[in-house]
Design a protein around this motif. Structure first.
Motif: not given
Length: 236
Positions: A8-20
């Motif tokens: 499964v893939e989760f794609i984020f435009q913001d690395q900070e949001v991904l980290v949280v």
């Protein structure tokens, strides 16, 4: 394009949001394991990508005393060396609340990784399988852990019947002898997370999902299997 049913893939435009989001996901998995078994384990990768994740994890309010942390792979250098993944983990993850966790490194006092393999395996046996969470990275050449294309030890390290938890490897085009978890040890996890950042890594992942020998891009060994769920977290 090959698409594993277990991925499964989760794609984020913001690395900070991904980290949280990713830190919370890992924390929830660790809590669930502690509630069910009284313990949890986390295997992590080195490099620059996981530094923000390590910082975020270190602040989570978890019973870290019940968590064992280890590495997916390690360069055969002293932990004081800047190339050491252990140094990275100690500096960024084993801090704050996470300082209470138990750490088992892959580097020991043996002069070579090959000579240190048996001792490393004994230490890893202290972590009861399966790993609760295992976080992988990926190189631009498609390597993951220290499973490198062109390595003389790649076939042995990806042999699902080897019975080995770790193996000494020498990359063809990267410095330092290494110790790596073998493919069967990597897949002996409740869940695998592939943590990537940047457009270049997205292109490499897309290539890895195309047809072709797994030996050319060893991350394919992980992406193509169906037994262990793989979750990709990517941010631009």
């Amino acid at each position: 394009m090959f698409q594993s049913k277990s991925m499964v893939e989760f794609i984020f435009q913001d690395q900070e949001v991904l980290v949280v989001e990713l830190a919370n996901r890992i924390g929830q998995s660790l809590l669930k394991s502690i509630a069910a078994h009284g313990r949890a384990s986390l295997a992590v990768s080195g490099g620059s990508t996981p530094k923000p994740l390590f910082k975020q994890l270190s602040a989570l309010a978890l019973p870290w005393k019940d968590v064992v942390i280890t590495l997916v792979d390690e360069r055969w250098v002293d932990p004081s060396d800047s190339a050491s993944n252990e140094q990275l983990v100690r500096q960024y993850l084993l801090q704050n609340r996470a300082a209470a966790a138990t750490f088992i490194g892959l580097k020991n006092s043996s002069p070579t990784a090959a000579q240190g393999e048996a001792q490393c395996d004994q230490e890893l046996c202290k972590i009861l399988p399966p790993f609760t969470v295992l976080v992988l990275g990926m190189g631009n050449d498609g390597h993951t852990a220290s499973l490198f294309p062109g390595s003389a030890q790649l076939a042995a390290a990806t042999d699902m019947n080897s019975g080995k938890t770790c193996m000494a490897v020498t990359p063809a085009d990267a410095p330092h002898e290494r110790m790596t978890l073998t493919l069967p040890a990597i897949l002996n996890a409740e869940g695998i997370i592939l943590h990537l950042t940047g457009s270049e890594k997205k292109e490499v992942l897309a290539k890895a999902q195309e047809a072709g020998p797994a030996e050319e891009m060893p991350v394919r060994f992980v992406l193509r299997q169906e037994e262990t769920p793989v979750v990709v977290y990517w941010a631009s």
